[in-house]
Design a protein around this motif. Structure first.
Motif, short mmCIF file in Angstrom:
data_model
loop_
_atom_site.label_atom_id
_atom_site.label_comp_id
_atom_site.label_asym_id
_atom_site.label_seq_id
_atom_site.Cartn_x
_atom_site.Cartn_y
_atom_site.Cartn_z
N ALA A 28 28.35 -1.01 25.64
CA ALA A 28 28.91 -2.23 26.22
C ALA A 28 29.81 -2.94 25.20
N ALA A 29 29.47 -2.90 23.93
CA ALA A 29 30.29 -3.53 22.89
C ALA A 29 31.55 -2.73 22.61
N LEU A 30 31.48 -1.42 22.69
CA LEU A 30 32.63 -0.57 22.39
C LEU A 30 33.63 -0.50 23.56
N PHE A 31 33.16 -0.71 24.78
CA PHE A 31 34.02 -0.60 25.95
C PHE A 31 35.25 -1.52 25.89
N PRO A 32 35.11 -2.83 25.60
CA PRO A 32 36.31 -3.68 25.53
C PRO A 32 37.27 -3.26 24.40
N ILE A 33 36.72 -2.78 23.30
CA ILE A 33 37.57 -2.34 22.19
C ILE A 33 38.37 -1.11 22.58
N ILE A 34 37.73 -0.16 23.22
CA ILE A 34 38.42 1.05 23.67
C ILE A 34 39.44 0.70 24.75
N LEU A 35 39.08 -0.18 25.67
CA LEU A 35 39.99 -0.61 26.73
C LEU A 35 41.21 -1.34 26.16
N ALA A 36 41.01 -2.21 25.19
CA ALA A 36 42.14 -2.92 24.56
C ALA A 36 43.06 -1.95 23.84
N GLY A 37 42.50 -0.96 23.16
CA GLY A 37 43.32 0.05 22.49
C GLY A 37 44.14 0.87 23.48
N TYR A 38 43.53 1.27 24.57
CA TYR A 38 44.24 2.03 25.61
C TYR A 38 45.35 1.19 26.23
N TRP A 39 45.03 -0.08 26.52
CA TRP A 39 46.01 -0.98 27.13
C TRP A 39 47.21 -1.17 26.20
N GLN A 40 46.94 -1.37 24.92
CA GLN A 40 48.03 -1.55 23.95
C GLN A 40 48.89 -0.29 23.87
N ALA A 41 48.28 0.87 23.84
CA ALA A 41 49.04 2.12 23.76
C ALA A 41 49.85 2.34 25.05
N TYR A 42 49.32 1.92 26.18
CA TYR A 42 50.00 2.08 27.45
C TYR A 42 51.20 1.15 27.57
N LEU A 43 51.08 -0.09 27.06
CA LEU A 43 52.15 -1.08 27.20
C LEU A 43 53.20 -1.04 26.08
N THR A 44 52.97 -0.32 25.02
CA THR A 44 53.90 -0.29 23.90
C THR A 44 55.30 0.18 24.31
N PRO A 45 55.47 1.27 25.07
CA PRO A 45 56.84 1.67 25.44
C PRO A 45 57.55 0.61 26.30
N GLU A 46 56.84 0.01 27.24
CA GLU A 46 57.44 -1.02 28.07
C GLU A 46 57.81 -2.25 27.25
N ASN A 47 56.95 -2.62 26.32
CA ASN A 47 57.22 -3.75 25.45
C ASN A 47 58.45 -3.49 24.59
N ASN A 48 58.57 -2.28 24.03
CA ASN A 48 59.74 -1.93 23.24
C ASN A 48 61.01 -1.96 24.08
N GLN A 49 60.93 -1.52 25.33
CA GLN A 49 62.09 -1.55 26.22
C GLN A 49 62.52 -2.99 26.51
N LEU A 50 61.56 -3.88 26.76
CA LEU A 50 61.87 -5.28 27.00
C LEU A 50 62.51 -5.94 25.77
N ILE A 51 62.03 -5.60 24.59
CA ILE A 51 62.61 -6.14 23.37
C ILE A 51 64.05 -5.67 23.21
N ALA A 52 64.30 -4.39 23.51
CA ALA A 52 65.66 -3.85 23.42
C ALA A 52 66.57 -4.50 24.46
N ASP A 53 66.07 -4.71 25.68
CA ASP A 53 66.86 -5.38 26.72
C ASP A 53 67.22 -6.81 26.32
N ASN A 54 66.24 -7.53 25.75
CA ASN A 54 66.50 -8.90 25.30
C ASN A 54 67.52 -8.93 24.18
N ALA A 55 67.46 -7.96 23.27
CA ALA A 55 68.45 -7.90 22.19
C ALA A 55 69.84 -7.65 22.76
#
Length: 182
Positions: A28-55
Motif C-alpha cells: 500500500a505504501a509503494l503503490f502511490p510511489i510506483i504510480l507517480a513514477g509511471y505517471w511522470q514517465a508517461y507525461l514527460t514527452p507531452e510536457n516536453n512538447q508543450l514546452i517546445a510549443d510555448n518556446a
C-alpha cells in the motif's frame, strides 16, 4: 563479485521491511510511489512538447506585427441593421471576449454582399487588449457556439517580456436570420 552480493542484500532488506511492516502495508505504501513514477514517465514527452510549443509561440510573439488603426462604431446603428437573432449573435461574440478578460477597444463592421444561396455575413474588425491564453479561450468558446472564420489576426506588444498584447482580429461572422432546430 560485487553483483552477487547486491542481490542477496536487497532480498534481505526487502524481507526485513516486510517483517517490520507487513506485506499489505508495504504494498500500500509503494503503490502511490510506483504510480507517480509511471505517471511522470508517461507525461514527460507531452510536457516536453508543450514546452517546445510555448518556446515557439514566444519566439513568434517577439516579432513585431502590424496593427490597424482603431475605427469608431455605433452599437445602436448595428442593432438597427440586424434583426434580433443576428444582433444576439454579435452580442454573444462580444460577451465571450468580456468573459475571457479581453478589452474591446471599439469595432468596425461591414456587411458582406450576399450571392445566391449564401448566408448573410458580417465582417468585423475588432481591436482587443489582453493575454494570449484569453484570446485562445475566446476563439475556442466562439467556435462552439458561432459560425465564423478568422480572416486576419495581428498581434503586437510593447515589450518582449510583457504578456499584455495589442490584438487586431478580423473575422467574418455568418449570421443566422432565425434560429433553426438542431
Amino acid at each position: 563479485m560485487r553483483r552477487s552480493l547486491a542481490l542477496p542484500y536487497l532480498r534481505w532488506c526487502l524481507a526485513c521491511a516486510i517483517e517490520k511492516t507487513g506485506r499489505k502495508t508495504l504494498l500500500a505504501a509503494l503503490f502511490p510511489i510506483i504510480l507517480a513514477g509511471y505517471w511522470q514517465a508517461y507525461l514527460t514527452p507531452e510536457n516536453n512538447q508543450l514546452i517546445a510549443d510555448n518556446a515557439g509561440l514566444r519566439q513568434q510573439l517577439n516579432k513585431p506585427l502590424t496593427v490597424f488603426p482603431q475605427r469608431e462604431n455605433n452599437a445602436l446603428t448595428l442593432q438597427r441593421a440586424l434583426n434580433d437573432t443576428e444582433y444576439q449573435q454579435v452580442k454573444t461574440l462580444f460577451d465571450i471576449f468580456q468573459q475571457n478578460h479581453l478589452q474591446v477597444d471599439g469595432s468596425h463592421y461591414q456587411f458582406n454582399k450576399k450571392g445566391k444561396n449564401q448566408q448573410r455575413a458580417l465582417a468585423l474588425t475588432i481591436p482587443l487588449q489582453g493575454e494570449w491564453i484569453n484570446l485562445t479561450r475566446s476563439l475556442n468558446t466562439m467556435s462552439k457556439s458561432l459560425i465564423f472564420s478568422v480572416d486576419r489576426l495581428s498581434i503586437s506588444r510593447a515589450s518582449p517580456d510583457s504578456a499584455h498584447l495589442q490584438i487586431n482580429l478580423q473575422l467574418t461572422l455568418n449570421l443566422a436570420s432565425r434560429l433553426e432546430p438542431s
